[in-house]
Design an enzyme around this catalytic site. Sequence first.
Site, PDB file in Angstrom:
ATOM      1  N   HIS A  37       0.851  -1.190   0.000  1.00 53.69           N
ATOM      2  CA  HIS A  37       0.000   0.000   0.000  1.00 53.69           C
ATOM      3  C   HIS A  37       0.882   1.234   0.000  1.00 53.69           C
ATOM      4  O   HIS A  37       1.939   1.235   0.630  1.00 53.69           O
ATOM      5  CB  HIS A  37      -0.913   0.001   1.242  1.00 53.69           C
ATOM      6  CG  HIS A  37      -2.061   0.934   1.105  1.00 53.69           C
ATOM      7  ND1 HIS A  37      -1.976   2.258   1.419  1.00 53.69           N
ATOM      8  CD2 HIS A  37      -3.320   0.732   0.639  1.00 53.69           C
ATOM      9  CE1 HIS A  37      -3.137   2.834   1.172  1.00 53.69           C
ATOM     10  NE2 HIS A  37      -3.961   1.930   0.692  1.00 53.69           N
ATOM     11  N   ASP A  64      -7.874  -5.632   0.229  1.00 50.46           N
ATOM     12  CA  ASP A  64      -8.372  -6.496  -0.841  1.00 50.46           C
ATOM     13  C   ASP A  64      -7.948  -7.942  -0.716  1.00 50.46           C
ATOM     14  O   ASP A  64      -8.455  -8.800  -1.437  1.00 50.46           O
ATOM     15  CB  ASP A  64      -7.898  -5.954  -2.200  1.00 50.46           C
ATOM     16  CG  ASP A  64      -8.634  -4.693  -2.560  1.00 50.46           C
ATOM     17  OD1 ASP A  64      -9.821  -4.609  -2.211  1.00 50.46           O
ATOM     18  OD2 ASP A  64      -8.031  -3.798  -3.156  1.00 50.46           O
TER      19      ASP A  64
HETATM   20  N1  ACO Z   1       4.203  -7.537  -4.838  1.00 51.32           N
HETATM   21  C1  ACO Z   1       5.544  -7.514  -5.010  1.00 51.32           C
HETATM   22  N2  ACO Z   1       6.306  -6.426  -4.852  1.00 51.32           N
HETATM   23  C2  ACO Z   1       5.683  -5.299  -4.495  1.00 51.32           C
HETATM   24  C3  ACO Z   1       4.287  -5.235  -4.279  1.00 51.32           C
HETATM   25  C4  ACO Z   1       3.536  -6.409  -4.468  1.00 51.32           C
HETATM   26  N3  ACO Z   1       2.206  -6.417  -4.288  1.00 51.32           N
HETATM   27  N4  ACO Z   1       3.944  -3.975  -3.941  1.00 51.32           N
HETATM   28  C5  ACO Z   1       5.082  -3.266  -3.932  1.00 51.32           C
HETATM   29  N5  ACO Z   1       6.149  -4.059  -4.267  1.00 51.32           N
HETATM   30  C6  ACO Z   1       7.564  -3.680  -4.305  1.00 51.32           C
HETATM   31  C7  ACO Z   1       7.866  -2.767  -5.491  1.00 51.32           C
HETATM   32  O1  ACO Z   1       8.235  -3.530  -6.628  1.00 51.32           O
HETATM   33  C8  ACO Z   1       9.020  -1.956  -4.940  1.00 51.32           C
HETATM   34  O2  ACO Z   1      10.187  -2.757  -4.952  1.00 51.32           O
HETATM   35  P1  ACO Z   1      11.652  -2.082  -5.187  1.00 51.32           P
HETATM   36  O3  ACO Z   1      11.824  -1.110  -4.045  1.00 51.32           O
HETATM   37  O4  ACO Z   1      12.598  -3.234  -5.163  1.00 51.32           O
HETATM   38  O5  ACO Z   1      11.578  -1.409  -6.528  1.00 51.32           O
HETATM   39  C9  ACO Z   1       8.635  -1.754  -3.477  1.00 51.32           C
HETATM   40  O6  ACO Z   1       7.818  -2.896  -3.140  1.00 51.32           O
HETATM   41  C10 ACO Z   1       7.899  -0.465  -3.201  1.00 51.32           C
HETATM   42  O7  ACO Z   1       6.701  -0.472  -3.944  1.00 51.32           O
HETATM   43  P2  ACO Z   1       6.125   0.750  -4.783  1.00 51.32           P
HETATM   44  O8  ACO Z   1       5.770   0.259  -6.157  1.00 51.32           O
HETATM   45  O9  ACO Z   1       7.024   1.932  -4.654  1.00 51.32           O
HETATM   46  O10 ACO Z   1       4.804   1.032  -3.968  1.00 51.32           O
HETATM   47  P3  ACO Z   1       3.651   1.995  -4.415  1.00 51.32           P
HETATM   48  O11 ACO Z   1       3.291   2.765  -3.225  1.00 51.32           O
HETATM   49  O12 ACO Z   1       4.017   2.764  -5.639  1.00 51.32           O
HETATM   50  O13 ACO Z   1       2.493   0.981  -4.834  1.00 51.32           O
HETATM   51  C11 ACO Z   1       0.645  -0.477  -4.695  1.00 51.32           C
HETATM   52  C12 ACO Z   1       1.464   0.610  -3.986  1.00 51.32           C
HETATM   53  C13 ACO Z   1       0.203   0.031  -6.086  1.00 51.32           C
HETATM   54  C14 ACO Z   1      -0.602  -0.749  -3.878  1.00 51.32           C
HETATM   55  C15 ACO Z   1       1.511  -1.739  -4.844  1.00 51.32           C
HETATM   56  O14 ACO Z   1       1.913  -2.194  -3.577  1.00 51.32           O
HETATM   57  C16 ACO Z   1       0.770  -2.854  -5.609  1.00 51.32           C
HETATM   58  O15 ACO Z   1       0.768  -2.836  -6.841  1.00 51.32           O
HETATM   59  N6  ACO Z   1       0.150  -3.816  -4.870  1.00 51.32           N
HETATM   60  C17 ACO Z   1      -0.588  -4.904  -5.511  1.00 51.32           C
HETATM   61  C18 ACO Z   1      -1.939  -4.400  -5.981  1.00 51.32           C
HETATM   62  C19 ACO Z   1      -2.897  -4.146  -4.843  1.00 51.32           C
HETATM   63  O16 ACO Z   1      -3.088  -4.984  -3.973  1.00 51.32           O
HETATM   64  N7  ACO Z   1      -3.542  -2.976  -4.897  1.00 51.32           N
HETATM   65  C20 ACO Z   1      -4.563  -2.591  -3.905  1.00 51.32           C
HETATM   66  C21 ACO Z   1      -4.105  -1.403  -3.145  1.00 51.32           C
HETATM   67  S1  ACO Z   1      -5.226  -1.032  -1.852  1.00 51.32           S
HETATM   68  C22 ACO Z   1      -6.573  -0.396  -2.605  1.00 51.32           C
HETATM   69  O17 ACO Z   1      -6.568   0.201  -3.650  1.00 51.32           O
HETATM   70  C23 ACO Z   1      -7.805  -0.626  -1.941  1.00 51.32           C
END
Ligand code: ACO
Length: 435
Positions: A311, A369
């Site tokens: 998140h 979720d």
């Molecule tokens: N699986 C694997 N790796 C992940 C995940 C994940 N679900 N989420 C983040 N990471 C990793 C990223 O690749 C990044 O790695 P790095 O530092 O080696 O490059 C690190 O964790 C930081 O992540 P960001 O992408 O900077 O996080 P951001 O805040 O931009 O994204 C998000 C948040 C979009 C929710 C992301 O975690 C994601 O895509 N999760 C999966 C989808 C999801 O469950 N979305 C629902 C969100 S809650 C809602 O809308 C109700």
Amino acid sequence: MSASQTGMTAAKIILGDKTAELPVMKGELGPDVLDIRRITNDLGIFTFDPGYGETASCESKITFIDGDKGILLHRGYPIEQLAERATFEEVIYLLLNGELPNAAEYKSFTTTLSNHTLLHEQIRNFFNGFRRDAHPMAILCGTVGALSAFYPEANDISLPETRQLSAIRLIAKLPTIAAWAYKYTQGETFIYPRNELNYAENFLSMMFARPSEDYKINPVLARAMNRILILHADHEQNASTSTVRMAGSTGANPYACISAGIAALWGPAHGGANEAVLKMLASIGSKENIPGFIEKVKDKNSGVKLMGFGHRVYKNFDPRAKIMQKTCHEVLGELGIKDDPLLDLAVELENIALHDEYFVQRKLYPNVDFYSGIILKAMGIPTSMFTVLFALARTTGWISQWKEMIGEKGQRISRPRQLYTGSPQRDYVPASERG
Ligand code: ACO
């Protein structure tokens, strides 16, 4: 007093021979923010913040999140208390109006909501324009935008009474549109709303009742639905809410703005995640495949993410996920589902991920979720409706945030700037002379 008026100290930025004093603004809770509104004027620069992760785009009195402590408050009330004790209608009233209703206000408010659940009969015709296999989010997005054609007075957003009426109409009609989108894809008869039912019950009835038989609402499912709606009602300045505010900042009518919010919610990184979680669990198939799947998630070249994890704001735990996990066990227990293979898989996956260095280091925890899809599936809601349900609940938050923004003095159009990295200026050359 607005936050901007309480700024006491200032940060100083020196750039070459120019200096800018940036006032520090204090909110009621949460970190202070630097007021950069004069930075371009004083220093001739913009700030760079792709994804707006470090930028407060507005002042708001509606929702507060402390991502490190896992706190979520609506108008000051903790989400745990609201999810446990309130009805969704109370939460709607709270988000829209700022306070919880007293008994008389509650009665009058729920009556008003009930009086607006019907759709104009002409809207029925819209559904026939869609393919039977249309994704219900496509139907929702189009039909909500089209509501503006039925309420042209909503184009004048200057009157508070008109704004409130639009808010009520949207919140009241969303369950009807959502349930009919489902019924249409099933080729089933549309079920009309019933005023004696509450919001959650009414939605279940419009989803599952059939004209040929009595439909008895299971109180356990109605309670779970009430809780799911509360848990999704609002979440500060997330992508879809910011989209609603962005569209609203142009003066667009509220139906168009909410339709924009629905579009933004659809993506798998946002509201589409609950649907994606179930698809992911199905594709993993069994516990033996979890380690291989986790390896893929950790491989940056694979493009695979652990859906329902991570998140932008919560870096410790998502308080909604905790309540959702508990609700999941309750619902499955009440429905007599003892061994749900998807739930077993989800629990195992969560367990492994929570102890894996990759996820621990990046502070990736289950979000709301991760478990909601399993509950919804157990309740008989098809996967394609998961994000629709999220939109239905979030409409309350979107429209409350829209109302707050439009009601502000000096509200401006949202217009971010950019760091241009394209070609410098060059002259047009006719095609025949291009090399
Ligand atoms: N699986 C694997 N790796 C992940 C995940 C994940 N679900 N989420 C983040 N990471 C990793 C990223 O690749 C990044 O790695 P790095 O530092 O080696 O490059 C690190 O964790 C930081 O992540 P960001 O992408 O900077 O996080 P951001 O805040 O931009 O994204 C998000 C948040 C979009 C929710 C992301 O975690 C994601 O895509 N999760 C999966 C989808 C999801 O469950 N979305 C629902 C969100 S809650 C809602 O809308 C109700």
